[in-house]
Design an enzyme around this catalytic site. Structure first.
Site, short mmCIF file in Angstrom:
data_model
loop_
_atom_site.label_atom_id
_atom_site.label_comp_id
_atom_site.label_asym_id
_atom_site.label_seq_id
_atom_site.Cartn_x
_atom_site.Cartn_y
_atom_site.Cartn_z
N HIS A 1 -5.55 1.05 4.90
CA HIS A 1 -3.69 1.45 5.53
C HIS A 1 -3.22 0.35 4.83
CE1 HIS A 1 -0.60 2.87 6.55
NE2 HIS A 1 -0.02 1.91 7.72
N ARG B 1 5.09 -7.25 11.08
CA ARG B 1 5.03 -8.02 9.55
C ARG B 1 6.48 -8.18 9.14
NH1 ARG B 1 0.99 -7.10 4.48
NH2 ARG B 1 1.51 -8.91 2.91
N ASP C 1 -1.30 8.80 5.39
CA ASP C 1 -0.76 8.29 3.66
C ASP C 1 -1.75 9.98 3.21
OD1 ASP C 1 -0.47 5.14 4.23
OD2 ASP C 1 -2.68 5.34 5.54
N VAL D 1 -2.65 2.10 15.37
CA VAL D 1 -2.32 2.18 14.78
C VAL D 1 -1.15 0.85 14.29
CG1 VAL D 1 0.11 3.38 14.62
CG2 VAL D 1 -1.31 4.26 15.59
N GLY D 2 -1.41 -0.14 15.14
CA GLY D 2 -1.18 -1.12 15.31
C GLY D 2 -1.06 -2.32 13.68
N ARG E 1 1.56 12.39 3.27
CA ARG E 1 2.52 11.82 2.72
C ARG E 1 2.02 12.27 1.13
NH1 ARG E 1 3.43 5.77 4.74
NH2 ARG E 1 5.08 6.26 5.42
N ASN F 1 -2.26 -11.21 15.49
CA ASN F 1 -2.96 -9.46 16.33
C ASN F 1 -4.35 -9.83 16.67
OD1 ASN F 1 -0.39 -7.53 15.95
ND2 ASN F 1 -0.95 -7.62 14.16
#
Length: 262
Positions: free
Chosen positions: A120, A7, A92, A62-63, A95, A20
């Site tokens: 996400h 992005r 996340d 993951v992308g 974190r 994508n």
């Protein structure tokens, strides 16, 4: 699956999806990149995922936008069971665990069962209702609803953007660690009594989330399979947050299916 168009400034999520959708359709139907971890040349090999890969293959996307990219991949590989696809929300999750540990002044090993619900993205819902700190309820240890709602939740939701602003690049080592954690638990299992966050197929869940999404839930893993943790209480505040991130995923799915012509 790491390869995705990044992005850039001024891009809306719809723009990113348009970029994508084609990438993930091609990766799944034409080639998926794998790495020989012991090969110093890191040689990439093209494989036909849908027609050649074993039906037991595990696919971690993951992308970004990871949840909807994962949905696209699953849609384009009907020969592979939907439960073999997941998207990364462990970053996340980690974190959230770290922020709870910092607030309580304890090692991260003493914090368990925080949850990331949904996408996400900045709509994700970091939930500490079931979290524990050294065996005690996290909300009782910290006992600050103001901190939880006004500091903790926005911090986790916007952490990725804060990292990009600080280093002009997205997360690297922390993302790699999250990938390792995700795959470790998926293959080898989660400890008894503990659950982690994985974005998985929402079909049949007991939390009222629409079927057919890749939505992050609390899961436990055993024998290479994930199971959504059932029976957790969700108050009105949680339900509102969970519904908001569900709606974003439904909107992204609609856009993705239109681009794919489905």
């Amino acid at each position: 699956m790491l390869g995705a168009f990044p992005r850039k400034d001024g891009m809306e999520r719809k723009d990113l999806l348009e970029k994508n959708c084609g990438i993930f359709k091609e990766q799944v139907q034409a080639r998926v990149w794998t790495w020989r971890l012991l090969d110093p040349d890191v040689e990439a090999q093209g494989e036909l995922l849908n027609t050649v890969a074993s039906k037991t293959v595990k696919v971690l996307v993951v992308g970004n936008p990871a949840n909807t990219n994962c949905l696209i991949a699953a849609e384009c590989a009907p020969n592979i069971p939907r439960e073999n696809f997941s998207a990364l929300t462990r970053l996340d999750h980690n974190r959230a665990i770290a922020q709870l540990a910092i607030k309580a002044s304890v090692p991260v090993e003493q914090v368990q069962n925080s949850i990331i619900w949904g996408n996400h993205s900045s709509t994700q819902y970091p939930d500490i209702s079931a979290a524990t700190i050294n065996g005690k309820k996290a909300k009782e240890v910290i006992n600050s609803d103001e901190w939880y709602k006004n500091e903790f939740i926005p911090c986790i939701q916007k952490r990725g953007a804060a990292i990009i602003a600080a280093r002009k690049l997205s997360s690297a080592l922390s993302a790699a660690q999250a990938i390792s954690d995700h795959m470790h638990d998926w293959f080898l299992g989660t400890p008894a009594g503990q659950f982690v966050s994985m974005a998985v197929d929402s079909t049949g869940n007991k939390y009222g989330v629409a079927d057919g999404l890749i939505y992050s839930f609390p899961v436990s893993c055993s024998n290479g399979k994930w199971t959504i943790k059932e029976g957790l209480e969700t108050d009105d505040f949680s339900k509102e947050k969970m519904k908001a991130t569900e709606q974003e995923l439904m909107d992204e799915k609609k856009t993705a299916m239109e681009i794919l012509g489905k």
